[in-house]
Design an enzyme around this catalytic site. Structure first.
Site, PDB file in Angstrom:
ATOM      1  CE  LYS A 105      -3.775  -2.262   2.525  1.00  0.00           C
ATOM      2  NZ  LYS A 105      -4.353  -2.495   3.553  1.00  0.00           N
ATOM      3  CD  GLN A 164      -3.066  -4.390   6.673  1.00  0.00           C
ATOM      4  OE1 GLN A 164      -3.214  -3.405   5.856  1.00  0.00           O
ATOM      5  NE2 GLN A 164      -3.728  -5.550   6.052  1.00  0.00           N
ATOM      6  CG  ASP A 216      -9.571  -0.066   4.911  1.00  0.00           C
ATOM      7  OD1 ASP A 216      -9.413  -0.149   3.756  1.00  0.00           O
ATOM      8  OD2 ASP A 216      -8.888  -0.422   5.897  1.00  0.00           O
TER       9      ASP A 216
END
Ligand code: NAD
Length: 288
Positions: free
Chosen positions: A49, A93, A116
């Site tokens: 990422k 994460q 997200d």
């Protein structure tokens, strides 16, 4: 002939477009990644990422915490990032260690920075009405994008989503409803998966079970998207060999499907491209 959906190529085009859009901005979009512990898969995902963001000129700031981190240490960091005008997006994460209440962590991310798309406010928006600036979860958004490269209008299609997780299956089913598909959701208690598959114009599988979907389960001209990432051994040089839920080679060989996305090189690269697109959306929303 079944078309191979090249997620890598499509994701690169999306990233190129984002890069061009960044040129007209007065500052760089920036997002924070919170990484806890030393999970090797998480390390790889985070590294990818950061690399992809930097490649196109988005700033990715990594905040690491040890495995024994407390709930308040993470919440304090998120509260600080929520207030920081130079942080446009925040991602956590997953997975987090057992002592951490993941739901609470997701709840406190400012919904306008939730790139997200997991915060209940954004989940609710997805349920009741998507707008141009709604932050949608990256993997489902990437799946819809891939489908539309094969067929722009999905209206009226029978779509089967296999898997009902909060991060993939459920939001994906919602997105397909928004596309006017007739959606069926299969899960671990589903009894007649083969029949459901044979009735589906679109099958998206997000389970984590190799060869769950085989060539004899495919309706003619169905579009197949494989989300799963399974490890099926190692190469001689010690690299993981990956596969999805679909029996890719036999499905390709049968030539019945209209299109299929491979694993790797299908949905995976799209997830990161959609994350970067969300960071740009969050930047634009926060600059209004
Ligand atoms: P999860 O474990 O949370 O959910 C799996 C789902 O599969 C559950 O809803 C379960 O009911 C269902 N299921 C289990 N066995 C089944 C069966 N026999 N038939 C039908 N349904 C069954 O997983 P997740 O987080 O949604 O991830 C699913 C897969 O997608 C994993 O392989 C994961 O690695 C992959 N994934 C890939 C990306 C990407 O970017 N490519 C992103 C997220 C997840």
């Amino acid at each position: 002939m079944t078309i191979l959906i090249d997620g890598k190529k499509i994701a690169s085009q999306i990233k190129e477009n984002i890069k061009k859009e960044l040129e007209s901005l007065t500052s760089k979009p920036s997002f924070a990644i919170i990484l806890v512990g030393n999970n090797s898969a998480s390390e790889i995902y985070v590294r990818n990422k950061i690399r992809e963001a930097q490649n196109i000129g988005i700033i990715a700031n990594l905040f690491r915490f040890s495995e024994d981190v407390t709930q308040s240490e993470i919440t304090n960091k998120i509260k600080e990032l929520n207030k920081d005008d130079n942080t446009h997006g925040i991602i956590i994460q997953m997975p987090l260690p057992k002592q951490i209440d993941t739901k609470e962590i997701i709840n406190i991310i400012n919904p306008s920075k939730d790139v997200d798309g997991f915060n209940p406010i954004n989940v609710g928006k997805l349920n009741i009405g998507i707008e141009k600036d709604t932050l949608l979860p990256c993997t489902p958004k990437g799946c819809i994008y891939l489908l539309k490269t094969i067929e722009e209008n999905l209206s009226g299609k029978n779509a089967l989503v296999i898997g009902r997780s909060n991060i993939v299956g459920r939001p994906l089913a919602n997105l397909l409803v928004h596309e006017n598909c007739t959606v069926t959701m299969a899960h671990s208690h589903t009894k007649n998966l083969k029949d459901l598959c044979l009735n589906s114009d679109i099958i998206i599988s997000a389970v984590g079970s190799p060869n769950l979907v085989t060539a004899d389960m495919i309706k003619k001209d169905a579009i197949l998207i494989d989300v799963a990432i399974n490890q099926k051994g190692m190469t001689e040089s010690g690299k993981h060999i990956l596969c999805g839920d679909m029996d890719y080679n036999s499905i390709l060989g049968a030539g019945i499907a209209k299109a299929i996305s491979p694993v790797p090189g299908g949905v995976g690269p799209m997830t990161i491209a959609m994350l970067l697109s969300n960071v740009l959306t969050a930047y634009n929303n926060n600059s209004k």
